[in-house]
Write a protein that holds these residues in place. Structure first.
Motif, PDB file in Angstrom:
ATOM      1  N   MET A 111       0.843  -1.195   0.000  1.00 34.33           N
ATOM      2  CA  MET A 111       0.000   0.000   0.000  1.00 34.33           C
ATOM      3  C   MET A 111       0.877   1.244   0.000  1.00 34.33           C
ATOM      4  SD  MET A 111      -2.942   1.148   2.736  1.00 34.33           S
ATOM      5  CE  MET A 111      -1.744   1.412   4.044  1.00 34.33           C
ATOM      6  N   ALA A 112       0.590   2.172  -0.910  1.00 34.92           N
ATOM      7  CA  ALA A 112       1.372   3.403  -1.000  1.00 34.92           C
ATOM      8  C   ALA A 112       1.185   4.235   0.260  1.00 34.92           C
ATOM      9  CB  ALA A 112       0.942   4.209  -2.232  1.00 34.92           C
ATOM     10  N   GLU A 113       2.232   4.975   0.611  1.00 37.74           N
ATOM     11  CA  GLU A 113       2.171   5.811   1.801  1.00 37.74           C
ATOM     12  C   GLU A 113       1.129   6.910   1.624  1.00 37.74           C
ATOM     13  OE1 GLU A 113       5.068   8.609   4.608  1.00 37.74           O
ATOM     14  OE2 GLU A 113       5.879   7.550   2.859  1.00 37.74           O
ATOM     15  N   PHE A 114       0.350   7.106   2.651  1.00 33.97           N
ATOM     16  CA  PHE A 114      -0.722   8.108   2.613  1.00 33.97           C
ATOM     17  C   PHE A 114      -0.119   9.511   2.577  1.00 33.97           C
ATOM     18  CE2 PHE A 114      -3.582  10.875   5.185  1.00 33.97           C
ATOM     19  CZ  PHE A 114      -4.611  10.974   4.266  1.00 33.97           C
ATOM     20  N   GLN A 115      -0.557  10.312   1.617  1.00 36.90           N
ATOM     21  CA  GLN A 115      -0.081  11.687   1.462  1.00 36.90           C
ATOM     22  C   GLN A 115      -1.232  12.645   1.725  1.00 36.90           C
ATOM     23  OE1 GLN A 115       3.067  12.583   0.963  1.00 36.90           O
ATOM     24  NE2 GLN A 115       3.722  10.438   0.845  1.00 36.90           N
ATOM     25  N   PRO A 116      -1.223  13.315   2.874  1.00 39.77           N
ATOM     26  CA  PRO A 116      -2.330  14.221   3.211  1.00 39.77           C
ATOM     27  C   PRO A 116      -2.360  15.442   2.295  1.00 39.77           C
ATOM     28  CG  PRO A 116      -0.552  14.418   4.817  1.00 39.77           C
ATOM     29  CD  PRO A 116      -0.205  13.254   3.938  1.00 39.77           C
ATOM     30  N   GLN A 117      -3.559  15.888   1.973  1.00 34.26           N
ATOM     31  CA  GLN A 117      -3.740  17.072   1.133  1.00 34.26           C
ATOM     32  C   GLN A 117      -4.093  18.308   1.970  1.00 34.26           C
ATOM     33  OE1 GLN A 117      -6.782  15.826  -1.639  1.00 34.26           O
ATOM     34  NE2 GLN A 117      -5.265  15.096  -3.116  1.00 34.26           N
ATOM     35  N   TYR A 118      -4.690  18.096   3.117  1.00 31.21           N
ATOM     36  CA  TYR A 118      -5.175  19.213   3.925  1.00 31.21           C
ATOM     37  C   TYR A 118      -4.391  19.378   5.229  1.00 31.21           C
ATOM     38  CZ  TYR A 118      -9.195  18.593   0.814  1.00 31.21           C
ATOM     39  OH  TYR A 118      -9.994  18.471  -0.285  1.00 31.21           O
ATOM     40  N   VAL A 119      -4.044  18.274   5.850  1.00 32.13           N
ATOM     41  CA  VAL A 119      -3.368  18.314   7.140  1.00 32.13           C
ATOM     42  C   VAL A 119      -1.870  18.525   6.935  1.00 32.13           C
ATOM     43  CG1 VAL A 119      -2.865  17.040   9.276  1.00 32.13           C
ATOM     44  CG2 VAL A 119      -5.095  16.805   8.155  1.00 32.13           C
ATOM     45  N   SER A 120      -1.266  19.357   7.773  1.00 33.48           N
ATOM     46  CA  SER A 120       0.158  19.646   7.679  1.00 33.48           C
ATOM     47  C   SER A 120       0.991  18.366   7.802  1.00 33.48           C
ATOM     48  CB  SER A 120       0.573  20.625   8.782  1.00 33.48           C
ATOM     49  OG  SER A 120       1.975  20.715   8.877  1.00 33.48           O
ATOM     50  N   HIS A 121       2.078  18.304   7.050  1.00 37.05           N
ATOM     51  CA  HIS A 121       2.988  17.158   7.116  1.00 37.05           C
ATOM     52  C   HIS A 121       3.716  17.103   8.454  1.00 37.05           C
ATOM     53  CE1 HIS A 121       2.647  15.732   2.923  1.00 37.05           C
ATOM     54  NE2 HIS A 121       2.415  17.013   2.639  1.00 37.05           N
ATOM     55  N   LEU A 122       3.636  18.182   9.235  1.00 34.62           N
ATOM     56  CA  LEU A 122       4.261  18.176  10.559  1.00 34.62           C
ATOM     57  C   LEU A 122       3.457  17.352  11.570  1.00 34.62           C
ATOM     58  CD1 LEU A 122       5.301  21.942  10.843  1.00 34.62           C
ATOM     59  CD2 LEU A 122       6.785  19.986  10.364  1.00 34.62           C
ATOM     60  N   VAL A 123       2.184  17.061  11.253  1.00 30.55           N
ATOM     61  CA  VAL A 123       1.355  16.245  12.139  1.00 30.55           C
ATOM     62  C   VAL A 123       1.750  14.780  11.957  1.00 30.55           C
ATOM     63  CG1 VAL A 123      -0.984  15.531  12.739  1.00 30.55           C
ATOM     64  CG2 VAL A 123      -0.538  17.892  12.037  1.00 30.55           C
ATOM     65  N   SER A 124       2.181  14.141  13.027  1.00 27.71           N
ATOM     66  CA  SER A 124       2.688  12.768  12.946  1.00 27.71           C
ATOM     67  C   SER A 124       1.565  11.775  12.652  1.00 27.71           C
ATOM     68  CB  SER A 124       3.380  12.389  14.262  1.00 27.71           C
ATOM     69  OG  SER A 124       3.788  11.033  14.233  1.00 27.71           O
ATOM     70  N   LYS A 125       1.866  10.801  11.773  1.00 28.09           N
ATOM     71  CA  LYS A 125       0.910   9.730  11.464  1.00 28.09           C
ATOM     72  C   LYS A 125       1.015   8.591  12.475  1.00 28.09           C
ATOM     73  CE  LYS A 125       1.239  10.621   6.462  1.00 28.09           C
ATOM     74  NZ  LYS A 125       2.403  11.513   6.520  1.00 28.09           N
ATOM     75  N   ASN A 126       2.061   8.629  13.283  1.00 29.95           N
ATOM     76  CA  ASN A 126       2.234   7.620  14.326  1.00 29.95           C
ATOM     77  C   ASN A 126       1.362   8.010  15.512  1.00 29.95           C
ATOM     78  OD1 ASN A 126       3.340   6.368  16.767  1.00 29.95           O
ATOM     79  ND2 ASN A 126       4.969   5.624  15.433  1.00 29.95           N
ATOM     80  N   THR A 127       0.381   7.150  15.847  1.00 28.96           N
ATOM     81  CA  THR A 127      -0.579   7.506  16.884  1.00 28.96           C
ATOM     82  C   THR A 127       0.083   7.717  18.245  1.00 28.96           C
ATOM     83  OG1 THR A 127      -1.052   5.146  17.174  1.00 28.96           O
ATOM     84  CG2 THR A 127      -2.541   6.418  15.763  1.00 28.96           C
ATOM     85  N   LYS A 128       1.154   6.986  18.532  1.00 29.92           N
ATOM     86  CA  LYS A 128       1.841   7.164  19.818  1.00 29.92           C
ATOM     87  C   LYS A 128       2.558   8.514  19.871  1.00 29.92           C
ATOM     88  CE  LYS A 128       2.472   2.263  20.886  1.00 29.92           C
ATOM     89  NZ  LYS A 128       3.454   1.178  21.169  1.00 29.92           N
ATOM     90  N   VAL A 129       3.216   8.870  18.765  1.00 29.80           N
ATOM     91  CA  VAL A 129       3.888  10.167  18.702  1.00 29.80           C
ATOM     92  C   VAL A 129       2.860  11.287  18.789  1.00 29.80           C
ATOM     93  CG1 VAL A 129       5.289  11.710  17.273  1.00 29.80           C
ATOM     94  CG2 VAL A 129       5.849   9.272  17.395  1.00 29.80           C
ATOM     95  N   PHE A 130       1.738  11.122  18.080  1.00 26.94           N
ATOM     96  CA  PHE A 130       0.694  12.137  18.101  1.00 26.94           C
ATOM     97  C   PHE A 130       0.142  12.308  19.523  1.00 26.94           C
ATOM     98  CE2 PHE A 130      -3.837  13.244  17.899  1.00 26.94           C
ATOM     99  CZ  PHE A 130      -3.735  14.495  17.312  1.00 26.94           C
ATOM    100  N   THR A 131      -0.027  11.181  20.239  1.00 24.81           N
ATOM    101  CA  THR A 131      -0.521  11.259  21.612  1.00 24.81           C
ATOM    102  C   THR A 131       0.437  12.043  22.494  1.00 24.81           C
ATOM    103  OG1 THR A 131      -1.655   9.132  21.383  1.00 24.81           O
ATOM    104  CG2 THR A 131      -1.265   9.910  23.614  1.00 24.81           C
TER     105      THR A 131
END
Length: 507
Positions: free
Chosen positions: A1-21
């Motif tokens: 599966m290709a890596e998800f590339q957000p169109q609206y959310v900043s790339h600075l927002v982590s996709k790792n749920t633990k890091v985001f927490t």
């Protein structure tokens, strides 16, 4: 599966749920520390002779100094609903930080009591905006399984700012100039500055985005924050469907603006009663005295040495922070209502004991009696920190549905600030005139608060935000909505419970 590339959310927002927490926790710590530092800095300044002598403070001006930030908070309340709902939760936090910068600059450069009071009003206004926008943002980003402990942790970190303020005041007490109080004033800027630095690393509230018709942006936020960057995440898609359905149901049943809507139904009136009474309680339990008049309490208890007072101030902040963190974690085990009832009962007993100890040992040289008085002050503050502190940011955010959330917080904060303002003026006189009797009176009317909590509060432990409305409106109000348990389960994987869908990011 290709890596998800957000169109609206900043790339600075982590996709790792633990890091985001971790980032969300950092946002909670910093924004709450801003409130704690701004509120507690006065406690430390009033102990410093260089501050009191520079402004020639008396009972009236001392009360006015403490009241100034509450005046600013009251002035901010009309904007607590308008700014977050119109411009978004993140922009409201940005506005609050910029306003605080202006107030801090004036406070640090104050040349007379008038300039100092105006600066404190501006700081109070900015801090109040943050106290509404930040909990709303975090509450709407977090799933039910972590919402209680993290959002409860939000206001618990009030004591981080309080502790930092106490330490800085302790370190600056030996500066032989006005810099002993100007330095702590200048350093107020640090929490607000850090709050701005963290904003790019968190997304906007998906619920606010859905309310503005930005559905793809909202879905993207949920994919990143709850789905770990997987665009096919069943958790993220189910949560999005639930939010969309709940807001559509709210829109269909709520035809008025939020200020009229909150008094339009019996369910909303029940919310209003809880918000108003809790807002009155926050600064009436007796904690206001400890936060703003610790110097007077310690003097009444027989402690007059400045160094000893500043040391107790630091230790009390540490104690309160540790207890508040434990209380935040326990909210998801004990429950909001039971924990509040237990803590209020403990505060009542502690205040009776403080009054009795001050009457007996306040004018004596009995060290055991003096230490016993301090112990009961710590015990009282511990009971307050264990439940009321974390519930301050959590409970008003939870009990109001989306359309009423910032309105409910605004009403709660208005009552909180109004009674804080009243206490600022009245308590210095009450403590001077009543002495030890003041604590007995305070403990007695806390019994009324205990009864109110028992008969009006609704338990919200572990319930997704959209489902808490069922506790007030009942299932009939959402008969056609997937908010009703079971319908979301049917739309997702067979055999997977709704709770598992909602509780996405464990901590």
């Amino acid at each position: 599966m290709a890596e998800f590339q957000p169109q609206y959310v900043s790339h600075l927002v982590s996709k790792n749920t633990k890091v985001f927490t971790v980032v969300v926790i950092a946002v909670a710590v910093i924004n709450s520390a801003t409130l704690g530092y701004d509120s507690s800095v006065m406690n430390g300044l009033q102990i410093l002779p260089s501050y009191t002598e520079y402004f020639h403070l008396n009972t009236a001006t001392n009360g006015l100094n403490n009241a100034a930030s509450w005046m600013g908070a009251i002035l901010a309340t009309p904007f607590l609903q308008i700014l977050p709902d119109t411009f978004g939760r993140k922009r409201a936090i940005l506005f609050s930080a910029l306003i605080c910068f202006v107030g801090i600059a004036l406070q640090s450069a104050a040349q007379n009591i008038g300039m100092f009071i105006v600066s404190r009003i501006i700081v109070g206004l900015g801090s109040q905006l943050s106290s509404a926008a930040a909990p709303a943002l975090l509450g709407e980003l977090l799933p039910a399984v972590t919402r209680g402990r993290i959002l409860g942790f939000f206001f618990s970190c009030f004591y981080v700012g309080s502790l930092v303020s106490a330490i800085i005041n302790y370190g600056s007490q030996n500066i032989q100039s006005t810099w002993s109080w100007r330095l702590p004033s200048i350093l107020q800027v640090m929490p607000s500055l850090l709050a701005l630095c963290l904003l790019p690393f968190i997304p906007e509230s998906p619920r606010w985005l859905v309310s503005k018709g930005q559905y793809e942006h909202a879905k993207e936020v949920l994919i990143i924050t709850q789905g770990g960057g997987n665009p096919e995440s069943e958790i993220a898609l189910a949560t999005f469907a639930e939010i969309e359905s709940a807001l559509a149901a709210e829109k269909a049943t709520s035809r008025h603006n939020p200020w009229r809507e909150i008094v339009s139904t019996p369910a909303n009136m029940k919310r209003l009663v809880i918000l108003c009474t809790f807002g009155v309680m926050i600064n009436s339990f007796g904690n206001f005295v400890v936060s703003f008049y610790l110097d007077k309490i310690l003097t009444q208890a027989g402690i007059t040495d400045v160094k000893t007072k500043t040391q107790i101030n630091v230790i009390l902040s540490c104690w309160s922070f540790v207890v508040a963190c434990i209380g935040s974690y326990m909210l998801d085990f004990i429950g909001r209502r039971k924990q509040a009832l237990g803590s209020v009962a403990g505060m009542i007993v502690s205040l009776y004991c403080v009054g009795g100890m001050i009457k007996t040992f306040g004018e004596s040289t009995n060290k055991s009696g003096i230490y016993g008085t301090i112990a009961f002050i710590f015990l009282f503050q511990g009971f307050y920190a264990f439940s009321i502190t974390p519930l301050t940011s959590l409970y008003p955010t939870e009990i109001s549905q989306y359309k009423l959330r910032t309105t409910g917080i605004a009403i709660f904060r208005l009552l909180d600030s109004g009674f804080g303002l009243m206490a600022s003026f009245s308590l210095s006189y009450a403590m001077a005139d009543l002495g030890w009797k003041f604590y007995l009176i305070n403990a007695s009317y806390n019994i009324v608060f205990l009864v109110i909590i028992y008969f009006t509060w609704v338990e919200t432990k572990g319930i997704p935000l959209e489902e808490i409305a069922l506790k007030f409106e009942g299932t009939a109000a959402f008969a056609d909505s997937s908010v009703i348990t079971g319908k979301v389960m049917d739309e997702t994987t067979p055999g997977e419970t709704k709770q598992a869908k909602s509780d996405a990011v464990p901590i």
